[in-house]
Design an enzyme around this catalytic site. Structure first.
Site, PDB file in Angstrom:
ATOM      1  N   ARG A   1     -12.528   3.610   9.540  1.00  0.00           N
ATOM      2  CA  ARG A   1     -11.900   2.116   9.962  1.00  0.00           C
ATOM      3  C   ARG A   1     -13.883   1.308   9.892  1.00  0.00           C
ATOM      4  O   ARG A   1     -13.910   0.243  10.313  1.00  0.00           O
ATOM      5  CB  ARG A   1     -11.301   1.785  11.220  1.00  0.00           C
ATOM      6  CG  ARG A   1      -9.398   2.476  10.774  1.00  0.00           C
ATOM      7  CD  ARG A   1      -8.686   0.797  10.336  1.00  0.00           C
ATOM      8  NE  ARG A   1      -8.008   1.327  10.190  1.00  0.00           N
ATOM      9  CZ  ARG A   1      -6.400   1.260  10.835  1.00  0.00           C
ATOM     10  NH1 ARG A   1      -7.055   1.049  11.881  1.00  0.00           N
ATOM     11  NH2 ARG A   1      -5.549   1.710   9.899  1.00  0.00           N
TER      12      ARG A   1
ATOM     13  N   ARG B   1      -2.477 -10.454  12.264  1.00  0.00           N
ATOM     14  CA  ARG B   1      -3.275  -9.342  11.503  1.00  0.00           C
ATOM     15  C   ARG B   1      -4.087  -9.071   9.698  1.00  0.00           C
ATOM     16  O   ARG B   1      -4.805  -8.454   9.783  1.00  0.00           O
ATOM     17  CB  ARG B   1      -1.453  -8.775  11.008  1.00  0.00           C
ATOM     18  CG  ARG B   1      -0.588  -8.173  12.405  1.00  0.00           C
ATOM     19  CD  ARG B   1       0.435  -7.895  11.980  1.00  0.00           C
ATOM     20  NE  ARG B   1       0.816  -7.029  11.227  1.00  0.00           N
ATOM     21  CZ  ARG B   1       1.778  -7.563  10.411  1.00  0.00           C
ATOM     22  NH1 ARG B   1       2.861  -8.267  10.995  1.00  0.00           N
ATOM     23  NH2 ARG B   1       2.256  -6.034   9.318  1.00  0.00           N
TER      24      ARG B   1
ATOM     25  N   LYS C   1       0.979  -0.984  -0.235  1.00  0.00           N
ATOM     26  CA  LYS C   1      -0.001  -0.443  -0.296  1.00  0.00           C
ATOM     27  C   LYS C   1       0.912   0.955  -0.175  1.00  0.00           C
ATOM     28  O   LYS C   1       0.461   2.058  -0.944  1.00  0.00           O
ATOM     29  CB  LYS C   1      -1.353   0.282   1.438  1.00  0.00           C
ATOM     30  CG  LYS C   1      -2.104   0.739   1.548  1.00  0.00           C
ATOM     31  CD  LYS C   1      -2.876   0.592   2.126  1.00  0.00           C
ATOM     32  CE  LYS C   1      -2.110   0.310   3.657  1.00  0.00           C
ATOM     33  NZ  LYS C   1      -3.185   1.177   4.480  1.00  0.00           N
TER      34      LYS C   1
ATOM     35  N   ARG D   1      11.903  -6.601  12.101  1.00  0.00           N
ATOM     36  CA  ARG D   1      10.521  -6.148  12.872  1.00  0.00           C
ATOM     37  C   ARG D   1       9.870  -7.650  13.228  1.00  0.00           C
ATOM     38  O   ARG D   1       9.239  -8.264  12.496  1.00  0.00           O
ATOM     39  CB  ARG D   1       9.343  -5.360  12.398  1.00  0.00           C
ATOM     40  CG  ARG D   1       9.245  -4.195  11.456  1.00  0.00           C
ATOM     41  CD  ARG D   1       8.812  -3.760  10.404  1.00  0.00           C
ATOM     42  NE  ARG D   1       6.996  -4.225  11.160  1.00  0.00           N
ATOM     43  CZ  ARG D   1       5.796  -2.961  10.177  1.00  0.00           C
ATOM     44  NH1 ARG D   1       6.111  -2.043   9.290  1.00  0.00           N
ATOM     45  NH2 ARG D   1       4.639  -3.828  10.326  1.00  0.00           N
TER      46      ARG D   1
ATOM     47  N   ARG E   1      10.183 -10.153   4.447  1.00  0.00           N
ATOM     48  CA  ARG E   1      10.154  -8.778   4.760  1.00  0.00           C
ATOM     49  C   ARG E   1      10.894  -8.544   6.428  1.00  0.00           C
ATOM     50  O   ARG E   1      11.865  -8.210   6.360  1.00  0.00           O
ATOM     51  CB  ARG E   1       9.101  -7.937   4.728  1.00  0.00           C
ATOM     52  CG  ARG E   1       9.613  -6.439   5.325  1.00  0.00           C
ATOM     53  CD  ARG E   1       8.129  -5.329   4.730  1.00  0.00           C
ATOM     54  NE  ARG E   1       7.082  -5.918   6.063  1.00  0.00           N
ATOM     55  CZ  ARG E   1       6.389  -5.127   5.769  1.00  0.00           C
ATOM     56  NH1 ARG E   1       5.611  -4.430   4.360  1.00  0.00           N
ATOM     57  NH2 ARG E   1       5.383  -4.934   7.003  1.00  0.00           N
TER      58      ARG E   1
END
Ligand code: IMP
Ligand code: MG
Length: 370
Positions: free
Chosen positions: A269, A326, A194, A314, A308
């Site tokens: 949201r 998620r 995104k 992360r 990633r």
């Protein structure tokens, strides 16, 4: 629905039913005043043809109808220079004449009408106008009958045109003060790319990217009034009320008033937020044009994020079950919004698998059509 005439956009302003009520009221007033005398209704062409037609159809007693043709408007501005294109073609000595105007703006046309009738020896000259812009009128001539006062903004429809177009519309539309913007709500599950795509779209279409997260961080870091307010809720472990977020977004939108449009990222949201955003855009004479959602298969996302995680370090990218959770959360949360925007025919799912260039091309294909 917004209509486009030539290069300009117009929004719904007065619908046909309301016009009908106004015209009927004018007929009642005028016929009551005139009584049994046979009046001559003089329409000012071209704009008044629809009004005159509806008016005389409703007029309960015998009457005569004629037209004179004057022209003053160029584009969306009134000019001083009125041209008499077709004048009076009959003797009106001793008659009661009622001018039927579609709209009185500066009053220049009306001044010319009075000039035309100065030597006509009519019994009385009455002025009736369907629409009237008091803020624009700078003459002293009495307006005997006014259908509806309107703000000093350019309108089209019901006989009124913008450079020849719009006369045929049964409803009246008002020129949008904010012209066309492309406002999109961008969605995508974690790992869909995104951010990359938002950057690209921003460049290509000259849009302003509003990431709610960034806006929050900015306001809190700079201790703005809204930032402090938001922080007071966060410190108590409470959700920041929608209105606070909307107020922050409003500030961002206003800061970029001349923008071609916005990419909203991270907001809305919920249904309530989507509605609030619609209201915000509406108050700016604009709208959300599309919810664009990057669609990527779960397995592909998991693979991308794990990869990633190998380099980014992360923590939330390293654990497959956290990643899956998620992704699931994303779909649970956005389903409502997908429904909300689908109901308005504004949902666009875009295949988010492929090279960056391929995906941007798919996104562009959607945006080019908005
Ligand atoms: P005025 O001479 O400035 O009073 O304007 C009168 C004429 O200008 C009308 O008869 C219309 O033909 C045109 N006009 C004024 N305002 C508008 C508008 O908002 N839309 C379209 N035509 C208008
Ligand atoms: Mg006119």
């Amino acid at each position: 629905m917004v209509v486009k005439l030539h290069d300009l956009y117009f929004k719904p302003f007065i619908n046909a039913d309301e016009i009908d009520v106004v015209v009927q009221r004018m007929v009642n007033e005028i016929s009551a005043d005139i009584g049994d005398e046979i009046p001559v209704f003089v329409g000012i062409m071209n704009g008044s043809f629809m009004f005159v037609s509806d008016f005389v159809k409703k007029y309960p007693k015998p009457c005569e109808v004629t037209f004179i043709k004057l022209a003053s408007y160029e584009g969306v501005k009134s000019t001083e220079d009125i041209q008499r294109l077709i004048g009076l073609t009959q003797d009106l000595t001793g008659r009661t004449v009622v001018i039927l105007e579609d709209i009185i703006d500066s009053g220049n046309t009306l001044e010319e009408v009075h000039r035309i009738f100065k030597n006509e020896n009519v019994k009385q000259l009455l002025i009736a106008t369907l629409f009237y812009k008091p803020e624009a009128y700078d003459k002293d001539f009495k307006l005997h009958y006014v259908g509806k006062e309107i703000p000093n903004k350019f309108i089209v429809g019901y006989g009124l045109d913008y450079d020849g177009l719009g006369r045929d519309l049964p409803n009246v539309y008002q020129l949008k003060t904010t012209q066309h913007m492309t406002n999109i709500v961008l969605f995508g599950p974690p790992g869909a790319g995104k951010g990359t795509q938002a950057n690209f779209l921003k460049e290509k279409y000259d849009l302003v990217h509003i990431s709610t997260g960034d806006v929050f961080r900015y306001n809190i870091k700079n201790e703005t009034a809204l930032g402090m307010l938001a922080k007071s809720y966060m410190d108590k472990g409470e959700l920041v009320p929608d209105q606070v977020t909307i107020d922050m977004l409003n500030k961002e939108v206003e800061k970029n008033a001349g923008a071609n449009g916005f990419i909203f990222d991270g907001f809305p949201r919920t249904n309530a937020q989507a509605k609030a955003l619609d209201e915000l855009m509406d108050s700016k004479d604009s709208q959300i044009n599309a919810m664009v959602a990057l669609e990527v298969d779960d397995e592909v996302l998991v693979e991308r994020l794990l990869k990633r995680g190998e380099t980014s370090g992360r923590a939330d990218d390293a654990d497959e079950s956290i990643i899956r959770n998620r992704i699931k959360e994303y779909y649970d949360k956005t389903a409502i919004l997908k429904d909300y925007y689908s109901a308005q025919d504004k949902y666009y799912g875009v295949d988010g698998v492929g090279s960056i260039e391929d995906i941007t091309e798919r996104l562009s294909a959607v945006i080019d059509k908005l």
